[in-house]
Write an enzyme that holds these catalytic residues in place. Structure first.
Site, PDB file in Angstrom:
ATOM      1  N   HIS A  66       0.754  -1.194  -0.033  1.00 32.52           N
ATOM      2  CA  HIS A  66      -0.039  -0.052  -0.064  1.00 32.52           C
ATOM      3  C   HIS A  66       0.873   1.241   0.057  1.00 32.52           C
ATOM      4  O   HIS A  66       0.435   2.352  -0.432  1.00 32.52           O
ATOM      5  CB  HIS A  66      -0.931  -0.023   1.183  1.00 32.52           C
ATOM      6  CG  HIS A  66      -0.294   0.164   2.470  1.00 32.52           C
ATOM      7  ND1 HIS A  66       0.412  -0.838   2.849  1.00 32.52           N
ATOM      8  CD2 HIS A  66      -0.183   1.063   3.527  1.00 32.52           C
ATOM      9  CE1 HIS A  66       0.993  -0.623   4.099  1.00 32.52           C
ATOM     10  NE2 HIS A  66       0.767   0.622   4.654  1.00 32.52           N
ATOM     11  N   LYS A  71       9.463  -2.455   3.475  1.00 29.04           N
ATOM     12  CA  LYS A  71      10.846  -2.246   4.320  1.00 29.04           C
ATOM     13  C   LYS A  71      10.867  -3.484   5.235  1.00 29.04           C
ATOM     14  O   LYS A  71       9.741  -3.871   5.757  1.00 29.04           O
ATOM     15  CB  LYS A  71      10.585  -1.090   5.126  1.00 29.04           C
ATOM     16  CG  LYS A  71      11.960  -0.515   5.802  1.00 29.04           C
ATOM     17  CD  LYS A  71      12.805   0.313   5.080  1.00 29.04           C
ATOM     18  CE  LYS A  71      13.912   0.418   5.791  1.00 29.04           C
ATOM     19  NZ  LYS A  71      14.872  -0.702   5.787  1.00 29.04           N
ATOM     20  N   LYS A  95       3.980  -2.516  11.855  1.00 26.56           N
ATOM     21  CA  LYS A  95       4.675  -1.854  12.463  1.00 26.56           C
ATOM     22  C   LYS A  95       4.725  -0.168  11.835  1.00 26.56           C
ATOM     23  O   LYS A  95       4.927   0.617  12.405  1.00 26.56           O
ATOM     24  CB  LYS A  95       6.088  -2.496  12.647  1.00 26.56           C
ATOM     25  CG  LYS A  95       7.007  -1.957  13.661  1.00 26.56           C
ATOM     26  CD  LYS A  95       8.281  -2.524  13.328  1.00 26.56           C
ATOM     27  CE  LYS A  95       8.329  -4.050  13.695  1.00 26.56           C
ATOM     28  NZ  LYS A  95       9.724  -4.746  13.588  1.00 26.56           N
ATOM     29  N   LYS A 107       9.991  -8.810   4.554  1.00 29.02           N
ATOM     30  CA  LYS A 107      10.846  -9.308   5.409  1.00 29.02           C
ATOM     31  C   LYS A 107      11.745 -10.416   4.530  1.00 29.02           C
ATOM     32  O   LYS A 107      11.278 -10.970   3.588  1.00 29.02           O
ATOM     33  CB  LYS A 107      10.521 -10.291   6.700  1.00 29.02           C
ATOM     34  CG  LYS A 107      11.228 -10.604   7.842  1.00 29.02           C
ATOM     35  CD  LYS A 107      11.611  -9.136   8.561  1.00 29.02           C
ATOM     36  CE  LYS A 107      12.261  -9.475   9.771  1.00 29.02           C
ATOM     37  NZ  LYS A 107      12.076  -8.223  10.827  1.00 29.02           N
ATOM     38  N   SER A 364      15.738   3.758  10.569  1.00 24.69           N
ATOM     39  CA  SER A 364      15.929   3.244   9.048  1.00 24.69           C
ATOM     40  C   SER A 364      15.465   4.199   8.165  1.00 24.69           C
ATOM     41  O   SER A 364      15.804   4.578   7.168  1.00 24.69           O
ATOM     42  CB  SER A 364      15.153   1.998   8.790  1.00 24.69           C
ATOM     43  OG  SER A 364      16.473   0.962   9.273  1.00 24.69           O
TER      44      SER A 364
HETATM   45  N1  GLU Z   1      14.564  -5.746  11.421  1.00 28.14           N
HETATM   46  C1  GLU Z   1      14.165  -4.730  12.120  1.00 28.14           C
HETATM   47  C2  GLU Z   1      12.456  -4.917  12.218  1.00 28.14           C
HETATM   48  O1  GLU Z   1      12.257  -6.091  12.569  1.00 28.14           O
HETATM   49  C3  GLU Z   1      14.260  -3.488  11.287  1.00 28.14           C
HETATM   50  C4  GLU Z   1      13.771  -3.298   9.918  1.00 28.14           C
HETATM   51  C5  GLU Z   1      14.213  -1.934   9.031  1.00 28.14           C
HETATM   52  O2  GLU Z   1      14.875  -1.139   9.803  1.00 28.14           O
HETATM   53  O3  GLU Z   1      13.733  -1.952   8.138  1.00 28.14           O
HETATM   54  O4  GLU Z   1      11.914  -4.075  12.758  1.00 28.14           O
END
Ligand code: GLU
Length: 476
Positions: A66, A71, A95, A107, A364
């Site tokens: 969306h 990320k 998140k 992921k 990030s």
């Molecule tokens: N791996 C981290 C998480 O689970 C960071 C992800 C990121 O910074 O894109 O939130």
């Protein structure tokens, strides 16, 4: 709990999603669209190592587009599998929506035990995995931006960024293809500590609301609170260090792979970390009493339990025995849906993962913006800000020199006030603001609706409504 089946990690995320969706006014079609994972790419590739070809399996899962780029981190662990990366990608969607970073969720993972390979081998493996993802735009500054996760860090991100640069020699925004890079490779100050720092800011915000603290049967501030931390990796270490050195919390237990350490008076986090680095585990560390059955310490009497390692560590097998009245999920998915229910019925307050560990993706986001703007935060305005502050301070000093007023500046005020914020301070300020705002949005739903009795459902409701609003606004 006998008779009850433990849901898988992905089922757990779905059960939690469904619990929230049931309280929302959404068409079943849109609900289904948001729930499902859009795509998961599986790749098997060979690398010639030690004279033999070894085949590795990796994944990159995209949960929701969306907003783009999508990320989420890339983890290196032996138990990585499709269900796990899909659950983690879904959590990334929610998140990012909760902390308002303008990304969809993704992921990745590679089935590997990184401890079995030397640095040069890991570089070969990482570059090859990155090559496979880059050529399919599954690593790309405007489409999919990975970051560190379990088993990966700055080093791996630097290799990925370099691999992207080799394959896209004229992309001026190439550095934004991955975050969590080292500072000299386009990274940002404060990214390494960000997730642990976010856990600290989340707890500080929680303790700013005495009514919420009371719901957890606690009172007062973080000062003196007894914490049990599971996992002294990047997240657990920074959270434990900041909470103990800056907020007066006591880390009474640390649980690691080979067992746990207990000290009622509080463990020195840095000394324990140094011991683990030198000896490979906590056993023998003189800072506390060694407990061979590490997970049993999850059940120790304490004020705050901080699972900062793997998913599913609080499950139907131990949930009923957990004594902590407050759990903050520094890891992704440490409490299974079954355990969540047991704990809710007991009145345990859980600060959910999608909020508690969002500090990483928040910083990030700042790094990605820094890469796209090609300038460090604060570089333009810092000295100008200092010059303007100096004007005021000079004026105040001129006035205070006037004996009739009879006042002087407090010691240290001038130096503190004169200093313009550098990148690290700006990153921390942005992170703090993000964690406060996200808590407020969860809290409004938690206290504003009778049917919402816990922070996790509140967090899901906030996130799902934002994702839904975005789909409604732009169409599918
Ligand atoms: N791996 C981290 C998480 O689970 C960071 C992800 C990121 O910074 O894109 O939130």
């Amino acid at each position: 709990m006998e008779g009850l089946r433990e849901p898988s990690f992905r089922d757990s995320v779905e059960i939690m999603f469904n619990r929230a969706a049931a309280l929302m006014d959404m068409s079943p079609g849109l609900e289904e669209k948001i729930r499902v994972c859009n795509a998961t790419y599986t790749v098997r590739f060979g690398v010639r190592l030690r004279g033999k070809i070894q085949t590795f399996t990796g994944y990159r899962s995209v949960h929701s587009e969306h907003m783009e780029p999508v990320k989420g981190g890339i983890r290196y662990a032996l138990n990585v599998n499709q269900n796990e990366v899909e659950a983690l990608a879904a959590l990334m969607t929610f998140k990012c929506a909760l902390v308002e970073t303008p990304f969809g969720g993704s992921k990745g993972g590679l089935c590997i035990d990184p401890r079995l390979y030397d640095e040069h081998e890991l570089e070969q493996i990482t570059r090859r995995f990155a090559y496979e993802l880059i050529k399919r735009d599954l690593i790309n500054p405007s489409q999919n931006v990975p970051a560190p996760d379990m088993g990966t860090g700055e080093r791996e991100m630097a290799w990925i960024a370099d691999q992207y640069a080799r394959m896209n020699t004229t992309d001026i925004n190439g550095r934004a293809c991955v975050t969590g890079k080292p500072l000299n490779g386009g990274g940002i100050q404060g990214r390494v500590e960000a997730t642990g720092r976010g856990v600290q800011y989340a707890l500080r915000e929680f303790f700013r609301h005495p009514e919420d603290v009371r719901i957890a049967n606690l009172s007062g501030t973080l000062d003196g609170k007894r914490c049990v931390v599971q996992g002294l990796g990047n997240v657990g270490y920074h959270a434990a260090k900041f909470l103990s050195s800056e907020d007066g919390a006591k880390i009474i237990a640390i649980i690691e792979r080979d067992g746990g350490l207990y000290n009622e008076n509080g463990l020195d986090v840095d000394r324990v970390r140094d011991w683990i680095a030198a000896h490979g585990g906590v056993q023998g560390c003189p800072e506390g009493t060694y407990v061979a059955d590490g997970p049993s310490l999850l059940e120790a009497a304490c004020d705050i339990l901080i699972p900062a390692a793997l998913e599913g560590v609080i499950n139907l097998g131990n949930a009923a025995r957990i004594k902590a009245p407050l759990i903050i999920e520094a890891a992704n998915g440490p409490v299974t849906a079954g355990a969540d229910e047991v704990l809710r019925n007991k009145g345990t307050v859980i600060i959910p993962d999608m909020y508690a560990n969002a500090g990483g993706v928040t910083v990030s986001y700042f790094e990605w913006v820094k890469n796209l703007s090609h300038i460090r935060f604060g570089r333009i305005q810092r000295r100008q800000e200092e010059a303007r502050h100096e004007l005021i301070v000079n004026e105040l000093e001129r006035l205070s020199a006037d004996r009739e007023l009879g006042w002087t500046l407090s010691p240290g005020f001038k130096e503190k006030y004169l200093r313009g914020a550098d990148e690290l301070e700006l990153v921390r300020s942005g992170l703090d603001d993000t964690m406060r705002a996200a808590y407020q949005s969860m809290r409004e739903v938690w206290h504003g609706r009778d049917e919402v009795t816990d922070l996790r459902v509140a967090a899901y409701i906030v996130s799902i409504s934002r994702v839904a609003a975005s789909y409604r606004a732009k169409g599918l």
